[in-house]
Design a protein around this motif. Structure first.
Motif, PDB file in Angstrom:
ATOM      1  N   TYR A 228       0.834  -1.197   0.000  1.00 47.93           N
ATOM      2  CA  TYR A 228       0.000   0.000   0.000  1.00 47.93           C
ATOM      3  C   TYR A 228       0.876   1.257   0.000  1.00 47.93           C
ATOM      4  O   TYR A 228       2.033   1.237   0.440  1.00 47.93           O
ATOM      5  N   GLN A 301      -7.286  -3.928   7.031  1.00 52.59           N
ATOM      6  CA  GLN A 301      -6.608  -3.083   6.039  1.00 52.59           C
ATOM      7  C   GLN A 301      -5.676  -2.092   6.711  1.00 52.59           C
ATOM      8  O   GLN A 301      -4.584  -1.805   6.195  1.00 52.59           O
ATOM      9  N   ARG A 305      -1.631  -1.714   6.083  1.00 57.24           N
ATOM     10  CA  ARG A 305      -0.955  -0.439   5.781  1.00 57.24           C
ATOM     11  C   ARG A 305       0.210  -0.186   6.731  1.00 57.24           C
ATOM     12  O   ARG A 305       1.235   0.382   6.335  1.00 57.24           O
ATOM     13  N   CYS A 332       3.203  -7.721   2.373  1.00 54.25           N
ATOM     14  CA  CYS A 332       3.081  -6.268   2.244  1.00 54.25           C
ATOM     15  C   CYS A 332       4.392  -5.622   1.816  1.00 54.25           C
ATOM     16  O   CYS A 332       4.541  -4.389   1.881  1.00 54.25           O
TER      17      CYS A 332
END
Length: 417
Positions: A228, A301, A305, A332
């Motif tokens: 992200y 979520q 992040r 991630c």
């Protein structure tokens, strides 16, 4: 119609085993199976999910089971009548496969259950999420370096750890009871599925060593745990210009490395900050100025992040099977630095992070600095590619469906794993 019945004390998706059980059931249904999940009504109340649910027992029974555990160290030996009631459901459903995740959880009597399973002819798959099934009491023993489980327990050093007993130490008898119950299964009807190579190695020295094994690592949702943009996160918390060292745990304890993080914080530069997710309000009060505590994220979520925003994910765990947090960080795009502990090292390669010896705070810092020197961009793509190749939950759950089909088709005892 092919029928699958899974067993776990909790079914809610906020728990890792509950989520895994539900998602395996969903994939099974998409592939022509009828799916059932059995769980503790006393722990989870009445729950709905895509699979048919079988609530076992009630709050009173769970409370009584807990009392026997606390006073008499008889975890898994209460709940006799509700286990017989559950077996009635088993007979009515007549599943092709019984898949056990956990049966410790104050809701089933394992001698009664395995007396039935051993005679039923139903293939049983048992996913090993921790060590309880082959010890006389504890569900992990690495932190205190206990190996009594290899030959029989007794004088348990973790009597007051989950499942805690306040009074009696029955660990030697518990060990014998488990050995008798679990090894009553015919060789070709029990397949053990450790979720890490580490626990597979441990179990090769247990009383279950002669049964067939197949390692299937857990998987994660690689769509949610993705790379992200992190500017908004850093701005929200005031971390601009900082190197972020992230740690995540559902419960922070000595075994998870809380004190190791505090020691590490004493050696950091001004441009480095430690962020811990999962701390309590009491723990937040003891954190030094360069450690930022977050009790929990609002949703998954937000957690993803935070993983993306970190320069490195640090996991100084002292006992672990196959930590999901390592996989989530790597998916991630964030590399991992972890102790050489259990299965924590199994997701860490030269492309996804570094491994140091337990308790080596200097080694943690040196590894963090190596990753900072290479830069986040160096690891991000490598981590993401590795995650997609190895961590997709769809792939790992498909491994279970393949195993179910093999067992349904009568793979003989001793088949190659």
């Amino acid at each position: 119609m092919k029928r699958l019945l899974q067993i776990n004390p909790v079914v809610r998706v906020s728990t890792s085993t509950g989520r895994i059980m539900q998602e395996i059931g969903e994939l099974a249904m998409r592939n022509g199976w009828e799916s059932y999940v059995a769980y503790s009504k006393g722990r989870d109340g009445i729950r709905t999910c895509a699979s048919h649910t079988i609530p076992v027992g009630n709050k009173w029974d769970t409370w009584m089971h807990g009392l026997e555990t606390r006073l008499l160290d008889r975890h898994g030996l209460a709940s006799v009548s509700v286990t017989y009631d559950f077996i009635k459901h088993l007979k009515e459903i007549s599943p092709d496969i019984v898949h056990i995740h956990n049966i410790h959880g104050y809701f089933l009597n394992y001698p009664v259950l395995f007396e039935y399973l051993s005679k039923s002819g139903i293939p049983v798959v048992w996913t090993v999420h921790d060590c309880w099934l082959y010890t006389g009491h504890c569900y992990y023993y690495s932190y205190i370096q206990c190996n009594k489980w290899e030959s029989g327990c007794g004088d348990c050093p973790q009597k007051r750890k989950f499942p805690a007993s306040w009074w009696l130490d029955r660990s030697a008898r518990n060990y014998q009871d488990k050995q008798e119950a679990f090894t009553s299964m015919p060789y070709g009807k029990l397949t053990i599925v450790p979720v890490s190579d580490w626990i597979r190695g441990e179990m090769s020295r247990s009383f279950l060593k002669d049964y067939p094994f197949r390692v299937i690592h857990n998987g994660i949702d690689t769509d949610v745990f993705n790379v992200y943009d992190t500017d908004e996160v850093k701005q929200k918390y005031g971390w601009q210009g900082k190197h972020i060292l992230l740690g995540v745990a559902s419960i922070w304890s000595e075994e998870k490395g809380l004190s190791d993080f505090i020691k590490l914080a004493q050696r950091l530069r001004e441009d480095e900050v430690i962020v811990l997710v999962g701390v309590t309000e009491e723990q937040k009060k003891i954190l030094p100025h360069n450690m930022y505590g977050i009790r929990r994220t609002e949703n998954i979520q937000d957690l993803a992040r935070l993983y993306s925003a970190a320069d490195v994910f640090v996991n100084p765990t002292w006992q672990d099977n196959y930590p999901t947090v390592n996989m989530e960080a790597i998916a991630c795009g964030t590399s991992v630095v972890t102790y050489r502990t259990g299965g924590s090292v199994e997701a860490v390669t030269e492309d996804t992070g570094l491994i140091v010896e337990q308790g080596d705070i200097r080694g943690l810092l040196d590894s963090v600095r190596v990753i900072e020197q290479y830069g986040k961009h160096y690891y991000a793509d490598r981590c993401r590619k590795y995650a997609l190749a190895n961590f997709r939950k769809e792939d790992r759950y498909a491994d279970y469906l393949n195993l179910y089909e093999e067992l349904r088709n009568g793979c003989p005892a001793g088949y190659s794993l």
